[in-house]
Motif scaffolding. Sequence first.
Motif, PDB file in Angstrom:
ATOM      1  N   MET A  95       0.855  -1.184   0.000  1.00 26.47           N
ATOM      2  CA  MET A  95       0.000   0.000   0.000  1.00 26.47           C
ATOM      3  C   MET A  95       0.894   1.238   0.000  1.00 26.47           C
ATOM      4  SD  MET A  95      -3.264   0.892  -0.036  1.00 26.47           S
ATOM      5  CE  MET A  95      -4.033  -0.639   0.390  1.00 26.47           C
ATOM      6  N   ASP A  96       0.475   2.238  -0.740  1.00 28.47           N
ATOM      7  CA  ASP A  96       1.171   3.521  -0.788  1.00 28.47           C
ATOM      8  C   ASP A  96       0.314   4.553  -0.057  1.00 28.47           C
ATOM      9  OD1 ASP A  96       3.109   2.387  -2.594  1.00 28.47           O
ATOM     10  OD2 ASP A  96       1.630   2.605  -4.187  1.00 28.47           O
ATOM     11  N   TYR A  97       0.928   5.705   0.232  1.00 24.78           N
ATOM     12  CA  TYR A  97       0.231   6.716   1.014  1.00 24.78           C
ATOM     13  C   TYR A  97       0.487   8.113   0.482  1.00 24.78           C
ATOM     14  CZ  TYR A  97      -0.080   2.789   4.152  1.00 24.78           C
ATOM     15  OH  TYR A  97      -0.338   1.548   4.673  1.00 24.78           O
ATOM     16  N   ILE A  98      -0.529   8.937   0.558  1.00 22.32           N
ATOM     17  CA  ILE A  98      -0.410  10.376   0.344  1.00 22.32           C
ATOM     18  C   ILE A  98      -0.696  11.021   1.691  1.00 22.32           C
ATOM     19  CG2 ILE A  98      -1.421  12.412  -0.760  1.00 22.32           C
ATOM     20  CD1 ILE A  98      -2.152  10.598  -3.141  1.00 22.32           C
ATOM     21  N   HIS A  99       0.186  11.929   2.114  1.00 26.03           N
ATOM     22  CA  HIS A  99       0.018  12.608   3.402  1.00 26.03           C
ATOM     23  C   HIS A  99      -0.157  14.108   3.177  1.00 26.03           C
ATOM     24  CE1 HIS A  99       1.409   8.968   5.424  1.00 26.03           C
ATOM     25  NE2 HIS A  99       2.419   8.941   4.573  1.00 26.03           N
ATOM     26  N   LEU A 100      -1.174  14.673   3.770  1.00 30.63           N
ATOM     27  CA  LEU A 100      -1.342  16.125   3.832  1.00 30.63           C
ATOM     28  C   LEU A 100      -1.100  16.494   5.295  1.00 30.63           C
ATOM     29  CD1 LEU A 100      -3.480  15.018   1.550  1.00 30.63           C
ATOM     30  CD2 LEU A 100      -4.067  17.423   1.484  1.00 30.63           C
ATOM     31  N   ASN A 101      -0.008  17.169   5.549  1.00 30.23           N
ATOM     32  CA  ASN A 101       0.463  17.370   6.920  1.00 30.23           C
ATOM     33  C   ASN A 101       0.138  18.748   7.481  1.00 30.23           C
ATOM     34  OD1 ASN A 101       1.815  14.782   7.041  1.00 30.23           O
ATOM     35  ND2 ASN A 101       3.244  15.662   5.568  1.00 30.23           N
ATOM     36  N   GLU A 102      -0.488  18.738   8.645  1.00 28.98           N
ATOM     37  CA  GLU A 102      -0.756  19.933   9.444  1.00 28.98           C
ATOM     38  C   GLU A 102      -1.352  21.097   8.655  1.00 28.98           C
ATOM     39  OE1 GLU A 102       1.681  20.972  12.678  1.00 28.98           O
ATOM     40  OE2 GLU A 102       2.472  18.948  12.903  1.00 28.98           O
ATOM     41  N   MET A 103      -2.435  20.796   7.967  1.00 27.84           N
ATOM     42  CA  MET A 103      -3.204  21.855   7.307  1.00 27.84           C
ATOM     43  C   MET A 103      -3.799  22.739   8.404  1.00 27.84           C
ATOM     44  SD  MET A 103      -5.149  19.445   4.519  1.00 27.84           S
ATOM     45  CE  MET A 103      -5.424  18.117   5.698  1.00 27.84           C
ATOM     46  N   ALA A 104      -3.798  24.034   8.205  1.00 30.14           N
ATOM     47  CA  ALA A 104      -4.260  24.962   9.241  1.00 30.14           C
ATOM     48  C   ALA A 104      -5.578  25.618   8.824  1.00 30.14           C
ATOM     49  CB  ALA A 104      -3.204  26.028   9.496  1.00 30.14           C
ATOM     50  N   PHE A 105      -6.519  25.622   9.751  1.00 30.82           N
ATOM     51  CA  PHE A 105      -7.839  26.190   9.501  1.00 30.82           C
ATOM     52  C   PHE A 105      -8.319  26.929  10.751  1.00 30.82           C
ATOM     53  CE2 PHE A 105      -7.621  22.087   7.209  1.00 30.82           C
ATOM     54  CZ  PHE A 105      -7.665  22.564   5.914  1.00 30.82           C
ATOM     55  N   TYR A 106      -9.369  27.717  10.584  1.00 31.18           N
ATOM     56  CA  TYR A 106     -10.014  28.394  11.708  1.00 31.18           C
ATOM     57  C   TYR A 106     -11.468  27.937  11.732  1.00 31.18           C
ATOM     58  CZ  TYR A 106     -10.547  31.994  15.249  1.00 31.18           C
ATOM     59  OH  TYR A 106     -10.729  32.655  16.440  1.00 31.18           O
ATOM     60  N   GLY A 107     -11.904  27.408  12.873  1.00 31.21           N
ATOM     61  CA  GLY A 107     -13.262  26.909  12.971  1.00 31.21           C
ATOM     62  C   GLY A 107     -13.906  27.256  14.301  1.00 31.21           C
ATOM     63  N   TYR A 108     -15.153  26.852  14.448  1.00 30.65           N
ATOM     64  CA  TYR A 108     -15.967  27.217  15.608  1.00 30.65           C
ATOM     65  C   TYR A 108     -16.499  25.977  16.326  1.00 30.65           C
ATOM     66  CZ  TYR A 108     -15.556  31.862  13.730  1.00 30.65           C
ATOM     67  OH  TYR A 108     -15.037  33.049  13.284  1.00 30.65           O
ATOM     68  N   HIS A 109     -15.660  24.974  16.486  1.00 30.51           N
ATOM     69  CA  HIS A 109     -16.055  23.720  17.104  1.00 30.51           C
ATOM     70  C   HIS A 109     -15.698  23.714  18.583  1.00 30.51           C
ATOM     71  CE1 HIS A 109     -16.384  22.558  12.944  1.00 30.51           C
ATOM     72  NE2 HIS A 109     -15.116  22.903  12.768  1.00 30.51           N
ATOM     73  N   GLY A 110     -16.575  23.120  19.377  1.00 29.05           N
ATOM     74  CA  GLY A 110     -16.300  22.985  20.799  1.00 29.05           C
ATOM     75  C   GLY A 110     -17.577  22.857  21.591  1.00 29.05           C
ATOM     76  N   ALA A 111     -17.442  22.307  22.777  1.00 31.11           N
ATOM     77  CA  ALA A 111     -18.598  22.105  23.651  1.00 31.11           C
ATOM     78  C   ALA A 111     -18.957  23.364  24.426  1.00 31.11           C
ATOM     79  CB  ALA A 111     -18.318  20.956  24.613  1.00 31.11           C
ATOM     80  N   LEU A 112     -18.009  24.295  24.542  1.00 37.55           N
ATOM     81  CA  LEU A 112     -18.256  25.515  25.309  1.00 37.55           C
ATOM     82  C   LEU A 112     -18.736  26.638  24.393  1.00 37.55           C
ATOM     83  CD1 LEU A 112     -15.087  25.428  27.579  1.00 37.55           C
ATOM     84  CD2 LEU A 112     -17.386  24.563  28.080  1.00 37.55           C
ATOM     85  N   LYS A 113     -19.638  27.466  24.899  1.00 38.24           N
ATOM     86  CA  LYS A 113     -20.230  28.536  24.103  1.00 38.24           C
ATOM     87  C   LYS A 113     -19.174  29.466  23.509  1.00 38.24           C
ATOM     88  CE  LYS A 113     -23.708  32.214  24.362  1.00 38.24           C
ATOM     89  NZ  LYS A 113     -24.005  32.294  22.993  1.00 38.24           N
TER      90      LYS A 113
END
Length: 122
Positions: free
Chosen positions: A1-19
């Motif tokens: 098996m071969d692999y393609i790696h996309l390493n440490e892509m950076a994004f800004y999001g609004y995920h989380g359990a706290l308001k």
Amino acid sequence: MDYIHLNEMAFYGYHGALKEETVLGQRFRASVSLAVDLAEAGLTDDLKKTVNYAEVFDVCRSVVEGQPRKLIESVAEEIARLVMEKFSTQVKGVRVVLIKPDPPIAGHYASVSVDITRGQFV
């Protein structure tokens, strides 16, 4: 098996359990590895014989920068599902590592993360 790696892509999001996480947002980093057969692409130098990693990046960005979720587990699961669905003829397995560098937890640590694998990933 071969692999393609996309390493440490950076994004800004609004995920989380706290308001405040869903209001202020925060940085996220994602690394995605794809289990694929790269032999034909390597022999032919033909983009059609591999997975276009720019398209994988777009899938990751759409999820992380998209609909807020309470759990990073859910974000990682959605990335894995969409990658496996969109590239089903080429991708045999996917591994997603989603990193939350600055969760609102008192203490000293580098980050928190989830690491999931779906499909065949040897």
